[in-house]
Enzyme design. Structure first.
Site, PDB file in Angstrom:
ATOM      1  N   CYS A  39     -12.572   2.238  16.594  1.00  0.00           N
ATOM      2  CA  CYS A  39     -10.942   0.990  16.306  1.00  0.00           C
ATOM      3  C   CYS A  39     -10.554   0.886  17.623  1.00  0.00           C
ATOM      4  O   CYS A  39      -9.855   0.094  17.525  1.00  0.00           O
ATOM      5  CB  CYS A  39     -10.240   1.653  15.164  1.00  0.00           C
ATOM      6  SG  CYS A  39      -9.096   2.063  15.127  1.00  0.00           S
ATOM      7  N   MET A  40     -10.184   1.646  18.351  1.00  0.00           N
ATOM      8  CA  MET A  40      -8.962   1.596  19.578  1.00  0.00           C
ATOM      9  C   MET A  40      -9.397   2.319  20.492  1.00  0.00           C
ATOM     10  O   MET A  40      -8.463   2.057  21.745  1.00  0.00           O
ATOM     11  CB  MET A  40      -7.540   2.189  19.347  1.00  0.00           C
ATOM     12  CG  MET A  40      -7.335   3.252  18.071  1.00  0.00           C
ATOM     13  SD  MET A  40      -7.281   5.070  19.330  1.00  0.00           S
ATOM     14  CE  MET A  40      -9.089   5.485  20.021  1.00  0.00           C
ATOM     15  N   MET A  47      -7.343  -4.749  16.197  1.00  0.00           N
ATOM     16  CA  MET A  47      -9.118  -5.174  16.511  1.00  0.00           C
ATOM     17  C   MET A  47      -9.767  -6.519  16.826  1.00  0.00           C
ATOM     18  O   MET A  47     -11.127  -6.035  17.369  1.00  0.00           O
ATOM     19  CB  MET A  47      -9.591  -4.958  14.687  1.00  0.00           C
ATOM     20  CG  MET A  47      -8.740  -3.748  13.899  1.00  0.00           C
ATOM     21  SD  MET A  47      -9.447  -1.871  14.667  1.00  0.00           S
ATOM     22  CE  MET A  47      -8.594  -1.477  14.859  1.00  0.00           C
ATOM     23  N   LYS A  70       1.082  -1.200   0.029  1.00  0.00           N
ATOM     24  CA  LYS A  70       0.130  -0.084   0.277  1.00  0.00           C
ATOM     25  C   LYS A  70       0.647   1.325   0.149  1.00  0.00           C
ATOM     26  O   LYS A  70       0.641   2.264  -0.671  1.00  0.00           O
ATOM     27  CB  LYS A  70      -1.296  -0.115   1.178  1.00  0.00           C
ATOM     28  CG  LYS A  70      -2.374  -0.575   0.801  1.00  0.00           C
ATOM     29  CD  LYS A  70      -2.779  -0.880   2.521  1.00  0.00           C
ATOM     30  CE  LYS A  70      -3.001  -1.013   4.205  1.00  0.00           C
ATOM     31  NZ  LYS A  70      -2.068  -2.485   3.980  1.00  0.00           N
ATOM     32  N   GLY A  96      -4.761   1.416  13.405  1.00  0.00           N
ATOM     33  CA  GLY A  96      -5.494   0.847  12.634  1.00  0.00           C
ATOM     34  C   GLY A  96      -5.075   2.477  11.454  1.00  0.00           C
ATOM     35  O   GLY A  96      -5.012   2.579  10.320  1.00  0.00           O
ATOM     36  N   GLN A  97      -4.854   3.679  12.372  1.00  0.00           N
ATOM     37  CA  GLN A  97      -4.977   4.737  11.386  1.00  0.00           C
ATOM     38  C   GLN A  97      -3.630   5.460  12.229  1.00  0.00           C
ATOM     39  O   GLN A  97      -2.998   5.888  12.770  1.00  0.00           O
ATOM     40  CB  GLN A  97      -6.306   5.458  11.639  1.00  0.00           C
ATOM     41  CG  GLN A  97      -7.681   4.903  11.340  1.00  0.00           C
ATOM     42  CD  GLN A  97      -8.744   5.522  11.397  1.00  0.00           C
ATOM     43  OE1 GLN A  97      -9.251   6.655  10.989  1.00  0.00           O
ATOM     44  NE2 GLN A  97      -9.055   5.627  12.723  1.00  0.00           N
TER      45      GLN A  97
END
Lengths: 169, 828
Positions: free
Chosen positions: B231-232, B416, B142, B453-454
């Site tokens: 997400c967190m 996650m 990515k 994740g971000q």
């Protein structure tokens, strides 16, 4: 069917559409991008990429050579982190207008018998012979003097002052 | 000498001509000459090779023919399409006008350094940043294809407003004025509680900080949330309850220092590939190093692990307690550490699942003695753990040995699987417990480490505090002194910041459906793909229950339901900072030209604020630097001291707390962390007595369990190639080509029972909704779920799996559980 397979895989190995300067533009988004994998691989499995790409491999199909070049970065162990198999589908929406940079033009020499300069990025390319050896990439020039092991003694990157074309260290 | 063939197009017909011995310098002139002669409408060169001794002309002709044949056979072959279209000048990396600048990856929370090559404001290549210690020059697929995310043909270039039901192009002035007038109208009719702002961990620090000022000091509402809640949030509440302060104590450096990695429901090979490859390299260099994968599905991570332990959904709670029980039973706990640095507590149990609107929960806790805690976990005998989880006593003992060996390091990683869990906070506490019981914490090679994740879930959402209860620097809206600190820094009147906690994400969207929210702004995220039980919220938006403003880079299902769409700058088209999972704040400059009239999220916030008369909140000429420095003042002395902007510009980021110009690798460790009092080896200064808390937390079942009507577990997640809802990565040829559509993984034996074959379209149904998508079974599948469960990734907006998922959440963290609900699968 076998013929089509051969044509397609040969094309992919050879670099698909071709474009000025880049040895394998069909499998790379830009100079230095990891090439996509031009053949099927196990999706899960542990994968055995080095079975062919560890030492390099050449096979002949109908007299046509195909090569699995040796990896230029054997220290990196998670092949599919960067290399993915492209199915041929383009994008989900519209099309891309990205135009990736190509490496510099090859073969530049300061005089006719000077060693040529290196026209491509060197990151993740630690083993020159993986492309320029006998089992190297079919589109990269094969070295005529593979017994001399210190490539960078004579070949240096295109003058970085001409353009900061390699990421600064 | 180059070998070149030309593809000549005349009146739609193509033919090949070979030119040999061509001098590249004269090639363009030759092509022009052929065109001028009228022989061709178009001529495209195909470069074959630098001539080689063993490369005969015959061979060359053959290869050229193959190339041409393939170009005809595969007209849509991904990489051909752009290069055949390109008539523009070729860009060579050796071009002296190509400039390289440092940046940070736009995708996950690892925070890799990326060198970006631009020519005249256009990104033409990237490379891994060798100077950046996060990734040391390597990226994932990515990251290597970041440039293409900027250049999809359908980038939004002009503001859009809805007129007669359609989104039509308009001017910035009209769009901004409409947004401001609707905001004023909503403030009059519904008051500040009728206004909401929803962002994400993809906001830069500056954007999140500006959004916080906009909401708390402009609108005077705390209905400010970010998708990091999805997400967190469980990791945040877990860290706060265990240590009194959020975020991991260790750095990524632990990867090279530890002996064991225990991955709790975390497919790092696909989701955090750069860290995973660091682990593989470490294991290759040190053969005793082990990777243990605890998961509910067999993945690439499982394949690369030394020990793969499959467990039943929700049973991780029992496994962690079972390990703690064995540690105590086998006398493997660090008694000295525990007595000096830990307290024991228990909280409320049987706490519900948040399924009803306006679900209320109040935390309670009581202290326990060590003996009471030991008795509590003693119920989790290996036999009971096996009954609940399916994990064998032997594997449980192995895990206890790994955590319990005093001479061996262990890092627990999770993301996650643990966080998107109706007992996510508990599960975070339980992992922290294992490190506290053994003293394997805040020291090199030993730490609990929650991944994100971000790119700025930590930097923006957790540190700036863009959540309904939070303020910058770990402050809370409910604490009067905290509000006063922030009001002073913002130079606004006392009492400006409201003291009530706003709606958390799920409740915010439920409130939209209830008609409570009159005006909502969504930036940097795509909730109309990512919200659980999506059908309810999609319908609410389609029914136009709120005036919706969406800042976006591409058309998405979220922008499709907006009243106003702002075209927005992406990644290096703007300046900003991200904060990654190891507390590293990184900065980059704007180096690419945005498309059309696109503007940054920050500019948009400031422009709307100006139209609301809130100029005073955003003074200064360089908002990216000014707002960052203002924010930095709020972090100083709070244990979250971020580095000065000038330092960030020069470095590859710094890990907070940064005190006297020095970053901190190991928080809470004496000699490492400047906040630890002199003479203390370890001090958890987030708690008043410096002691961390070991929590007694039980196993409780999931809210929805497979039954006769819905006999399978559904787990949702991600794949290597796509990032979140795919709005960027599905516009990248290499990534989309590698993973073109969503799928459902089914265990081969379940598939046989259901009469379903690989590739066949199936219907996936839950009590919430249904979708159809192709089955992925066996060798071609990315992973294999165990019998009785299925897996669906959520990246494909044409196969919205969130129409099927359940919107239950952890009562403490309010984070939804996307990993467990009951479904039925049948052939279509």
């Amino acid at each position: 069917m076998r013929r089509i397979f051969l044509v397609v895989t040969t094309t992919l190995l050879l670099g698909g559409c071709g474009d000025g300067g880049d040895p394998r533009p069909g499998t790379r988004a830009y100079a230095g991008a990891p090439p996509t994998i031009p053949h099927q691989v196990e999706s899960l499995g542990r994968g055995n990429c080095l079975g062919c790409h560890g030492a390099g491999l050449e096979v002949s199909l109908d007299g046509d050579k195909q090569r699995g070049p040796e990896t230029p970065h054997p220290n990196q162990l998670s092949c599919r982190q960067c290399h993915v198999v492209s199915s041929g589908e383009s994008v989900a929406f519209g099309h891309t207008i990205f135009q990736g940079a190509l490496p510099g033009k090859g073969g530049n020499r300061s005089h006719p018998i000077a060693p040529p300069l290196i026209p491509h990025p060197l990151q993740n390319r630690k083993e020159c012979l993986s492309c320029h050896g006998d089992l190297g990439d079919l589109k990269a020039p094969t070295s005529s003097h593979q017994d001399r092991l210190s490539c960078s003694q004579c070949h240096i990157p295109l003058n970085p002052e001409l353009g900061a074309w390699l990421p600064p260290k | 000498m180059a070998l070149v063939s030309l593809i000549i197009t005349k009146e739609g017909k193509e033919s090949v001509r070979v030119l040999e011995g061509g001098d590249l310098e004269t090639l363009d002139a030759q092509i022009e000459a052929i065109k001028a002669s009228g022989e061709a409408d178009d001529v495209k060169p195909v470069f074959m090779s630098i001539e080689r001794a063993d490369f005969s002309r015959r061979e060359f002709l053959k290869r050229t023919a193959y190339t041409f044949a393939a170009a005809l056979i595969l007209p849509t072959f991904s990489s051909c399409a752009p290069s055949l279209q390109q008539s523009a000048e070729k860009i060579l990396l050796s071009d002296p006008t190509v400039k390289w600048n440092k940046s940070t990856c736009r995708f996950c929370g690892v925070g890799c350094g990326v060198m970006v090559a631009t020519k005249a404001g256009t990104v033409v290549a990237v490379a891994g940043d060798e100077k950046n210690p996060v990734n040391k020059g390597l990226l994932c697929v990515k990251g290597y294809h970041l440039p293409s995310i900027l250049y999809g043909s359908d980038r939004l270039k002009k503001p859009l407003v809805r007129k007669n039901g359609e989104l039509v192009e308009t001017s910035w002035d009209e769009a901004l004025s409409l947004v401001a007038s609707k905001l004023s109208e909503t403030l009059q009719t519904k008051g500040p509680r009728g206004v909401a702002f929803y962002g994400s961990g993809q906001w830069t620090i500056q954007e999140g900080y500006a959004a916080s000022k906009f909401m708390r000091a402009g609108v005077k509402s705390n209905h400010l949330e970010a998708n990091a809640r999805l997400c967190m949030a469980s990791a945040v509440v877990g860290f706060l309850l265990s240590f009194g302060k959020d975020e991991p104590m260790g750095p990524y450096d632990d990867i090279e220092k530890t002996d064991n990695y225990v991955l709790w429901g975390n497919n790092m090979a696909e989701m955090h590939p750069v860290l995973f490859s660091r682990m593989l390299e470490r294991r290759k260099k040190a053969s005793h190093v082990k990777i243990v994968d605890l998961s509910t599905r067999t993945t690439r991570t499982s394949q690369a692990s030394d020990l793969h332990i499959l467990f039943k959904p929700q049973s991780d709670l029992a496994i962690a307690n079972g390990i703690a029980n064995l540690l105590i039973e086998k006398n493997k706990i660090d008694k000295d550490f525990v007595s000096k640095h830990c307290n024991f507590s228990a909280g409320k149990e049987d706490i519900g699942y948040g399924l009803e609107d306006k679900f209320a929960f109040k935390k309670e806790s009581r202290k326990l003695s060590f003996e009471e805690y030991a008795a509590y976990v003693a119920e989790y005998t290996p036999q009971r753990v096996e009954e609940i989880s399916g994990v064998s006593p032997k594997n449980l003992a192995t895990l206890a040995e790994i955590y319990g060996d005093p001479n061996s390091g262990v890092v627990s990683f999770w993301c996650m699987g643990v966080n998107q869990h109706t007992r996510g906070t508990w599960m975070n506490n339980l992992i922290n417990n294992l490190h506290l019981l053994t003293g394997k914490i805040s020291k090199p090679g030993n730490n609990p480490f929650s991944l994100t994740g971000q790119p700025s879930a930590c930097g923006t959402v957790r540190e700036v505090g863009t959540l309904a209860h939070a303020l910058p620097g770990g402050r809370k809206v409910t604490v009067p002194d905290h509000r006063a600190d922030v009001e002073k820094a913002w130079n606004v009147e006392e009492g400006t910041i409201p003291d009530w906690v706003g709606y958390h994400t799920v409740e915010m969207f439920r409130a939209v459906d209830r008609g409570e929210i009159g005006w909502m702004w969504i930036q940097t995220t795509n909730p109309m793909v990512s919200m659980p039980k999506l059908g309810r919220y999609l319908k609410a938006m389609e029914d136009r229950k709120t005036f919706l403003v969406v800042s976006e880079v591409y058309p998405t299902p979220t922008s499709a339901v907006a009243d106003v769409v702002f075209p927005t700058n992406l990644w290096v088209e703007k300046e900003g900072c991200f904060g990654n999972s190891e507390r590293r704040t990184q900065q980059w400059d704007a180096i690419a030209t945005p498309p059309g009239e696109a503007k940054s999220d920050l500019w948009q916030i400031i422009e709307v604020a100006k139209r609301m008369g809130w100029h005073h909140l955003f003074e200064g000429n360089h908002p990216e630097e000014d707002l960052y420095e203002e924010y930095r003042q709020l972090t100083l002395g709070r244990g979250k001291d971020v580095a000065p902007y000038e330092t960030l510009k020069k470095t590859r980021g710094m890990r907070w707390p940064v005190v006297d110009g020095k970053e901190t690798l190991y928080r809470y460790r004496g000699g490492e962390d400047p906040y630890v009092p002199d003479g203390e080896d370890v001090y958890f200064y987030g708690k008043p007595d410096g002691k961390a808390v070991i929590w007694a937390r039980p196993w409780e079942p999931a809210p929805e369990i497979p039954d006769e009507d819905y006999p399978l577990w559904l787990c949702t997640g991600r794949v290597l190639e796509h990032w979140h809802t795919g709005s960027m990565t599905r516009r990248v040829p290499e990534l989309h080509g590698a993973m073109p559509k969503g799928f459902i993984e089914i265990h081969p034996e379940d598939a046989t029972l259901l009469g379903i074959q690989d590739g066949q379209e199936v219907r996936l149904t839950s009590r919430r909704g249904e979708i159809t998508l192709p089955a992925s079974i066996g060798e071609t599948a990315r992973g294999t779920p165990p019998m009785g469960s299925v897996f669906v990734p959520f990246f494909d907006e044409s196969k919205l799996v969130n129409l099927v998922t359940l919107d239950s959440f952890c009562p403490l963290s309010k984070e939804p559980d996307y990993k467990k609900c009951a479904v039925r699968v049948e052939a279509v």
